[in-house]
Each structure stands twice: as C-alpha cells, then as structure tokens.
Write an enzyme that holds these catalytic residues in place. Structure first.
Site, short mmCIF file in Angstrom:
data_model
loop_
_atom_site.label_atom_id
_atom_site.label_comp_id
_atom_site.label_asym_id
_atom_site.label_seq_id
_atom_site.Cartn_x
_atom_site.Cartn_y
_atom_site.Cartn_z
N TYR A 155 36.48 -24.41 -34.77
CA TYR A 155 37.65 -24.70 -33.95
C TYR A 155 38.86 -24.58 -34.86
O TYR A 155 38.90 -25.25 -35.91
CB TYR A 155 37.60 -26.13 -33.41
CG TYR A 155 36.77 -26.30 -32.16
CD1 TYR A 155 37.03 -25.55 -31.02
CD2 TYR A 155 35.73 -27.22 -32.11
CE1 TYR A 155 36.27 -25.72 -29.86
CE2 TYR A 155 34.98 -27.40 -30.96
CZ TYR A 155 35.25 -26.63 -29.84
OH TYR A 155 34.52 -26.79 -28.70
N ASP A 187 37.97 -20.47 -26.35
CA ASP A 187 38.18 -20.83 -24.93
C ASP A 187 38.58 -22.29 -24.74
O ASP A 187 38.38 -22.86 -23.68
CB ASP A 187 36.91 -20.51 -24.11
CG ASP A 187 35.66 -21.23 -24.63
OD1 ASP A 187 35.79 -22.05 -25.56
OD2 ASP A 187 34.57 -20.96 -24.10
N HIS A 204 31.47 -21.47 -22.43
CA HIS A 204 31.26 -22.81 -22.96
C HIS A 204 30.24 -23.58 -22.11
O HIS A 204 30.35 -24.79 -21.91
CB HIS A 204 32.60 -23.56 -22.96
CG HIS A 204 32.85 -24.38 -24.20
ND1 HIS A 204 33.67 -23.97 -25.21
CD2 HIS A 204 32.39 -25.60 -24.58
CE1 HIS A 204 33.72 -24.91 -26.15
NE2 HIS A 204 32.94 -25.91 -25.79
C1 LIG Z 1 27.19 -31.11 -25.17
C2 LIG Z 1 27.79 -29.78 -25.51
C3 LIG Z 1 28.69 -29.69 -26.55
C4 LIG Z 1 29.25 -28.46 -26.89
N1 LIG Z 1 30.09 -28.39 -27.95
C5 LIG Z 1 30.59 -27.18 -28.33
C6 LIG Z 1 31.42 -27.07 -29.47
O1 LIG Z 1 31.69 -28.04 -30.16
N2 LIG Z 1 31.91 -25.85 -29.79
C7 LIG Z 1 31.62 -24.74 -29.04
O2 LIG Z 1 32.07 -23.64 -29.36
N3 LIG Z 1 30.81 -24.81 -27.95
C8 LIG Z 1 30.29 -26.00 -27.59
N4 LIG Z 1 29.47 -26.08 -26.50
C9 LIG Z 1 29.14 -24.85 -25.75
C10 LIG Z 1 27.88 -24.21 -26.31
O3 LIG Z 1 28.10 -23.67 -27.59
C11 LIG Z 1 27.40 -23.07 -25.41
O4 LIG Z 1 28.45 -22.19 -25.16
C12 LIG Z 1 26.81 -23.58 -24.10
O5 LIG Z 1 26.16 -24.81 -24.27
C13 LIG Z 1 25.81 -22.57 -23.55
O6 LIG Z 1 25.39 -22.95 -22.31
P1 LIG Z 1 24.00 -23.70 -22.00
O7 LIG Z 1 24.20 -25.13 -22.41
O8 LIG Z 1 23.88 -23.51 -20.53
O9 LIG Z 1 22.91 -23.02 -22.78
C14 LIG Z 1 28.90 -27.30 -26.15
C15 LIG Z 1 27.99 -27.40 -25.10
C16 LIG Z 1 27.43 -28.62 -24.79
C17 LIG Z 1 26.45 -28.69 -23.66
#
Ligand SMILES: Cc1cc2nc3c(=O)[nH]c(=O)nc-3n(C[C@H](O)[C@H](O)[C@H](O)COP(=O)(O)O)c2cc1C
Length: 494
Positions: A244, A272, A355
């Site tokens: 980030y 994003d 995301h």
């Molecule tokens: C609880 C949670 C926290 C997340 N935190 C981040 C993060 O800190 N940075 C980021 O780039 N994406 C984050 N994501 C998005 C994930 O990297 C990813 O894009 C997403 O979980 C993929 O979808 P899925 O959960 O359906 O497999 C997060 C997703 C979840 C569920």
C-alpha cells in the site's frame, strides 16, 4: 521516558487528546487517529486505556515503529494498587456468551478429513469465528454484488473437453515471475490474518512452504514482517510483497527496501484503495456493540482511511521503479486500458482484482474481463514478458483451470485460506491446497490437458460470459455457506 499513572492516562480519552497503552508504553495517537486504516472507532474504544490485546489481535508488534514517528511514544504507565486489583477482577469475569458459543462450535467441528472443498471450510468457519472476525473476512462492499459475481461468473463458462489424450501423468508445475512453483495458484494478501487465527500470516507461510506454493505478504500483516520471513520452510521459498503506498513516501520506500532485502520476488502495488470500501456487516457489528444510534448518522463508522495515498497515479511508476529492482505489478486492475497502460509503463504485470468485491461494488467480475485484457495486450503486442494474474471468487480447481485457459499466469485465492486457517490452522491450509490440487488434477485429466501449457483458450466456451441475464445453476454450496449475519439491534426490528 516519563512515567504516568493509569488515572492520569485515563484522562486522555478524547478525539482531540488521545493516549493509549500498548505493550507497556504510552502512545499519543491524537494526530494519527484520522489516519488509522481500520477507522477511528476501534482506537476510540481504547482511548485512555490499555489496548494491548486489541492491538495484538490485528497488528504485528513492530507496527508502530515501522509506520509511525518515534515521537508518538510519550512514556510508560506505572500501576496503582487499586487498578491492579480491578484488572485482575476483570480478567476473572465469566466468559461472554460469544466465547461460550465459539467453544461449543469448536467442539462440534467435523474432523478435517470430512471437509471436501472450499465451501466446507467456509461453512465451519462461519460457526467458529467471532462476529467481528466473520464480519471482517466475509464482507464485501455495499450490496456485495461484485463479491458474489466474482464467483458466479465462473458458472457462465463451460468446458470443451478433449479426449484421446495421454493424461496418465498430470504436471502442474509452472513459472511465475521467472520462479518455479508446484501449483498455478497462490495465497493472496489479506491484512490482519490474526483475525482468523492466532498464528496469522506465519501459519500461511509454513503451509505454503510445505506445499511449495507462493504466498503474497500484506503490508498490514498482523505478524511482524521479520517473523513471516523467518517462518519460511526453506531459504528458497518464494514470497511476494503487497504494497500500500501511503502519504508518507519515505516510509513506503523503507518498506519496499526492506521487502527487497528480505528476498521478496515481486512487488504487488495495490491500486484500488484510494478510499476503503464500506463493509456493512462489519459496520453493523461494531455499531451494535457500541451505540446503535450511531448507525443513523454513520459518523465515524466507516473505515475511511487517509493513510493510503489517494493521489497515486501513473506518474508515480517512475518513482516506484527507482526504489526497487523487484518486478512491479499493479494489483486491482479491472479494465483493459489500465492493463495496457501498465505494460506501456514497463511493469511486469497486473493482477486483475476487485479486492474480492471489497472495494467498488458493480466493478466487473475479474474472470469476465480476463479475455478482453488478454486480447488487448495481444493486439498491442504487449503480451510478451507481461504476466496477468487474477483473483476473486476462485473456489474450485475448475475455476483455476478456466482462468488459466483464458490467459492467467496464476490465480490468487483469499478468503478460502483464511477460513481454512481459522478452523484448523496450518493443517487446514495444507488440506485446502491438497483439495484444490486434487480438483485441478481431475479437471486437467478430464479436459485432456496434462500440463499447464496444454490448457488452451479453445477449451472453454465463454459465449455467455458477458451475458449477465443468463440463468445460472443454483450454487447451493455457496448459498449455504454465505450468510450468517442478520442486522441486529434496532435494524432487526424495522
Ligand atoms: C479479509 C481480507 C483482507 C484483505 N486485505 C487486503 C490487503 O491488505 N491488501 C490487498 O491488496 N488486498 C487485500 N484483500 C484482497 C485480497 O488480496 C484478494 O484480492 C481477494 O481476497 C480475492 O478474493 P477472494 O477472497 O474471493 O479469493 C483482502 C481480502 C480479504 C478477504
């Protein structure tokens, strides 16, 4: 360092004068409060008090040192007798209803070998996670349309299996960013993994290492970066770093340099999140715990963060390139023009990601845009030395196959690994990796594709992919696992 009594510290409990105690040190967080990525409310709850256990459940011990100026630490607390007694009494207080519910649910968990797919883990996780944790992990933004669409779009892709191919051996090894991996999927970045399990990201590292899959480490990990790196099973275990970019570019640079020095093989810049999405399940839970009337105003309840830098734009790519030699990829691209621009800016790739449906509701599902992104890159002659990854809604080996067929170099999986870890720790993560592998093996064999290179676009029929009105088969497993949280408090009476 100055000493303050607990009663003195307790006076500083307001938005404009806010101290908290973490690990025996007092921090003045008044200026940081509006910038806290998790929102103001969680900090305000602990204002003037010891916030160590709330802090530990979400953050690595070195989080403050890494991200904030040393001036925020203003002293250390000294105990008064009466406060010690009060703290002890509090600790001895009976367990809450929720703790009892969780204990019972844990007792009733099926044994791990009774779980056969990603949804089974989600169903169990739904029962054993605290309301807070379930709300945090399972939430999507607003009406969660994009979150659900991520997976349901896969139902609009049908297979064109080949027969009479020697599929006696299935080989899933592949290369991502020049590094060999046993399987074409990786554990993607999720902030604050300790919400799911006390061992947090380190449990994911160990499981990924044993199964030789790649792990992407989040900027906001709840274990310290050093510990996550130390948890590697071997020195050549591959890890990537999710970044980030914050307003403090010097701090961002330090983090990137540390990631490179610790051997991260790719830098995935999340693009994003100029503002964090509104996760209503989470907001309802937090509000209801405090004062449901706040729901009406929404004041202070949205995790809007001024910590991330919303000014991040294409002209910053030169700066990013100047501070690292790691391959740089943008995570969070959802249209072909941005993929093309990424390649034109000399980046090594993109992750098509919304995301996990947590940011822009009605952003398209990522699998829907994959074919047009690949087409555009090919038309522009930009598809060589540029890798396209995808995440969001991947729950089956057949989903992985479909994404690879449409051009993805690898796929990221998020929530399923968090649920597996929440239920069974590292063993759960390893079991889920095995299950994805078994599903993908069967899919490759039945499709007549013995290696990753044999998985071709003509093996999938995507004529309906763009048609959002086609009838989908009901996804019973997903439907069953999906909702637990109903609005409570005032909202439930409406
Ligand atoms: C609880 C949670 C926290 C997340 N935190 C981040 C993060 O800190 N940075 C980021 O780039 N994406 C984050 N994501 C998005 C994930 O990297 C990813 O894009 C997403 O979980 C993929 O979808 P899925 O959960 O359906 O497999 C997060 C997703 C979840 C569920």
């Amino acid at each position: 360092m100055r000493n303050f009594t607990l009663s003195e510290i307790a006076q500083h409990n307001k938005k404009d004068d806010l101290w908290i105690i973490i690990h025996g040190k007092i921090y003045d967080l008044t200026t940081f409060l509006p910038e806290h990525p998790g929102g103001q409310k969680v900090i305000l709850k602990c204002a003037g008090k010891d916030a160590t256990s709330a802090f530990d459940s979400h953050h690595p011990p070195d989080m403050i040192e890494r991200f904030l100026s040393p001036d925020v630490c203003i002293g250390q607390p000294v105990m008064e007798k009466s406060h010690e007694d009060n703290a002890n009494i509090k600790r001895q207080q009976t367990e809450t209803d929720e703790e009892e519910r969780i204990q019972l649910a844990r007792k009733n968990m099926p044994s791990i070998d009774e779980l056969y797919n990603a949804y089974d883990f989600e169903s169990v996780a739904k029962t054993i996670l605290s309301d807070d944790a379930w709300g945090y992990i399972s939430s999507g933004t607003d009406d969660e349309i994009t979150m659900r669409e991520n997976h349901s779009a896969y139902h609009r892709i049908w297979f064109r299996p080949r027969v009479m191919v020697d599929v006696s051996k299935i080989d899933m090894t592949t290369h991502m960013l020049g590094q060999k991996a046993s399987l074409p999927f990786y554990i993607t970045a999720a902030a604050f993994c300790k919400t799911a399990h006390p061992n947090g990201e380190m449990a994911l590292t160990r499981a990924a290492g044993r199964k030789d899959i790649i792990q992407m480490i989040p900027t906001y990990a709840s274990c310290s970066f050093k510990d996550i790196v130390r948890a590697r099973i071997s020195s050549n275990q591959i890890q990537w770093y999710q970044l980030y970019v914050t307003r403090d570019r010097k701090a961002t640079q330090r983090i990137v340099e540390e990631a490179e020095a610790k051997g991260m093989k790719g830098l995935f810049v999340t693009v994003d999140t100029p503002e964090l999405g509104r996760h209503l399940k989470e907001m309802r839970i937090n509000n209801q715990r405090d004062d449901p009337s706040e729901m009406e105003t929404g004041e202070g309840t949205v995790s809007v963060s001024s910590f991330f830098d919303p000014s991040l734009n294409w002209s910053d790519i030169a700066w990013l390139k100047s501070i690292t030699k790691m391959p740089i990829l943008l995570k969070g691209v959802t249209r072909l023009e941005d993929a093309v621009l990424s390649a034109q800016h000399g980046l090594q790739g993109v992750v098509l990601s919304n995301h996990g449906g947590r940011q822009m509701d009605f952003a398209p599902s990522t699998i829907e845009i994959l074919p047009e992104v690949m087409g555009a890159l090919q038309r522009e002659g930009l598809d060589k030395n540029f890798e396209v990854y995808i995440d969001g809604g991947i729950r089956r080996g057949s989903d992985i196959f479909k994404a690879i067929a449409l051009g993805a170099k690898g796929v990221g999986i998020g929530r399923p690994f968090l649920y597996a870890m929440a239920c069974y720790g590292e063993r759960g993560v390893e079991r889920l990796i095995d299950l994805f592998q078994a599903e993908l093996t069967m899919c490759m064999r039945l499709m007549g594709a013995p290696t990753i290179a044999d998985i071709k676009p003509d093996m999938v029929d995507i004529r309906n992919l763009k048609d959002h009105f086609v009838a989908n088969p009901t996804d019973y497993l997903a439907k069953y696992a999906y909702e637990r949280m109903q609005p409570r408090g005032k909202l439930s009476k409406l």
